[in-house]
Design a protein around this motif. Sequence first.
Motif, PDB file in Angstrom:
ATOM      1  N   UNK A 118      -0.646 -12.346 -24.709  1.00 47.25           N
ATOM      2  CA  UNK A 118      -1.003 -13.623 -25.331  1.00 47.25           C
ATOM      3  C   UNK A 118       0.220 -14.520 -25.454  1.00 47.25           C
ATOM      4  N   UNK A 119       1.345 -13.948 -25.844  1.00 49.26           N
ATOM      5  CA  UNK A 119       2.591 -14.715 -25.949  1.00 49.26           C
ATOM      6  C   UNK A 119       3.016 -15.248 -24.590  1.00 49.26           C
ATOM      7  N   UNK A 120       2.881 -14.419 -23.565  1.00 51.20           N
ATOM      8  CA  UNK A 120       3.236 -14.849 -22.210  1.00 51.20           C
ATOM      9  C   UNK A 120       2.360 -16.008 -21.763  1.00 51.20           C
ATOM     10  N   UNK A 121       1.060 -15.939 -22.038  1.00 52.31           N
ATOM     11  CA  UNK A 121       0.156 -17.017 -21.653  1.00 52.31           C
ATOM     12  C   UNK A 121       0.541 -18.323 -22.334  1.00 52.31           C
ATOM     13  N   UNK A 122       0.907 -18.244 -23.608  1.00 51.53           N
ATOM     14  CA  UNK A 122       1.295 -19.447 -24.343  1.00 51.53           C
ATOM     15  C   UNK A 122       2.547 -20.076 -23.732  1.00 51.53           C
ATOM     16  N   UNK A 123       3.530 -19.256 -23.412  1.00 50.99           N
ATOM     17  CA  UNK A 123       4.766 -19.770 -22.829  1.00 50.99           C
ATOM     18  C   UNK A 123       4.526 -20.364 -21.439  1.00 50.99           C
ATOM     19  N   UNK A 124       3.784 -19.634 -20.628  1.00 53.97           N
ATOM     20  CA  UNK A 124       3.535 -20.097 -19.263  1.00 53.97           C
ATOM     21  C   UNK A 124       2.743 -21.396 -19.281  1.00 53.97           C
ATOM     22  N   UNK A 125       1.711 -21.446 -20.121  1.00 48.59           N
ATOM     23  CA  UNK A 125       0.868 -22.638 -20.175  1.00 48.59           C
ATOM     24  C   UNK A 125       1.672 -23.872 -20.560  1.00 48.59           C
ATOM     25  N   UNK A 126       2.564 -23.726 -21.539  1.00 50.26           N
ATOM     26  CA  UNK A 126       3.378 -24.868 -21.946  1.00 50.26           C
ATOM     27  C   UNK A 126       4.322 -25.320 -20.849  1.00 50.26           C
ATOM     28  N   UNK A 127       4.869 -24.372 -20.100  1.00 50.11           N
ATOM     29  CA  UNK A 127       5.863 -24.712 -19.085  1.00 50.11           C
ATOM     30  C   UNK A 127       5.238 -25.277 -17.817  1.00 50.11           C
ATOM     31  N   UNK A 128       4.015 -24.832 -17.467  1.00 48.96           N
ATOM     32  CA  UNK A 128       3.425 -25.296 -16.213  1.00 48.96           C
ATOM     33  C   UNK A 128       3.145 -26.793 -16.221  1.00 48.96           C
ATOM     34  N   UNK A 129       3.008 -27.373 -17.397  1.00 47.18           N
ATOM     35  CA  UNK A 129       2.763 -28.815 -17.475  1.00 47.18           C
ATOM     36  C   UNK A 129       4.070 -29.610 -17.518  1.00 47.18           C
ATOM     37  N   UNK A 130       5.179 -28.907 -17.556  1.00 48.19           N
ATOM     38  CA  UNK A 130       6.484 -29.559 -17.566  1.00 48.19           C
ATOM     39  C   UNK A 130       7.246 -29.335 -16.265  1.00 48.19           C
TER      40      UNK A 130
END
Length: 317
Positions: free
Chosen positions: A222-234
């Motif tokens: 879950x933590x990985x998904x949160x980090x990845x999701x935030x970064x993919x839009x940047x």
Amino acid sequence: MNYVRTAILLAGLTALFMVVGFAIGGTSGMMIAFLVAAGMNLFSYWNADKLVLRMYGAQEVDERTAPDLVHMVRDLAARAQMPMPKVYIIDNPQPNAFATGRNPENAAVAATTGLLHMLNRDEVAGVMAHELAHVKHHDTLTMTITATIAGAISMLANFGLFFGGGGNRENNGSPFGAIGTILMVFLAPLAAMVVQMAISRSREYVADRTGAEICGQPLALASALAKISGATHQVQNYEAEANPATAHMFIINPLSGQRMDNLFSTHPATENRIAALQALAQTMGRAPGYAMPNAQPTPPRGPWQGADSDRRRGPWG
């Protein structure tokens, strides 16, 4: 059931491919499209995974070039009671990962350098376990072939924009005329996208759950998904933007502007996936108060180095 779903998917995409051919060149165009689709289906079954890996410039690694990552994947594969897949790394700053291959015996998992930079060890394990879950459930066959044929449909539709619509039924031109061909350019890729969404979105929840069970840490995933999701839009993934038909293969949609959980999103909303993993964690006895990331990520042990010489030696060494 997975093989039946794959057969239905291939039949649907083949039919769509033939419709585009008919719109461009009438009956002759449809027959040519059928022959091309038949050959593509056969070729994709055996080679689509190699094409996708080459498309993203993935480099295979082993115990010498990336020992930590390879040993991690081997351990996770053993826990999942499945063969060890090949391991690839993509030199791309966007954190992401995908799996490919026609079956567990001929599978590969790929992670970007951005993912190895951003996530800690437990989070990387969660992501790799998620990808192994796709392999275990034979999702990779469906996802990889879908990406190949959907991309071909888009190319054929665009081909029709230049060469279709100028003739008629007698000279094997487009039976729908220029306007019909132009509409097909937009509608055919959209229809292929809807087929992709119908398959891939539901499988992400299943892969999340199975991956969490494999690694034993649903909150790390879950933590990985949160980090990845935030970064993919940047961080833009230029290869994915150039090949949008492959977007559904990644753990998080690599394309910009794809945040909504609706029919046209390749993935469920990340918030929904995290909530499902948090609920799973409670049933597995994990601490419900695990903090989601909202600051600088913790780098993994042995990250991919920035210098070109270090980059060639491999990450997680």
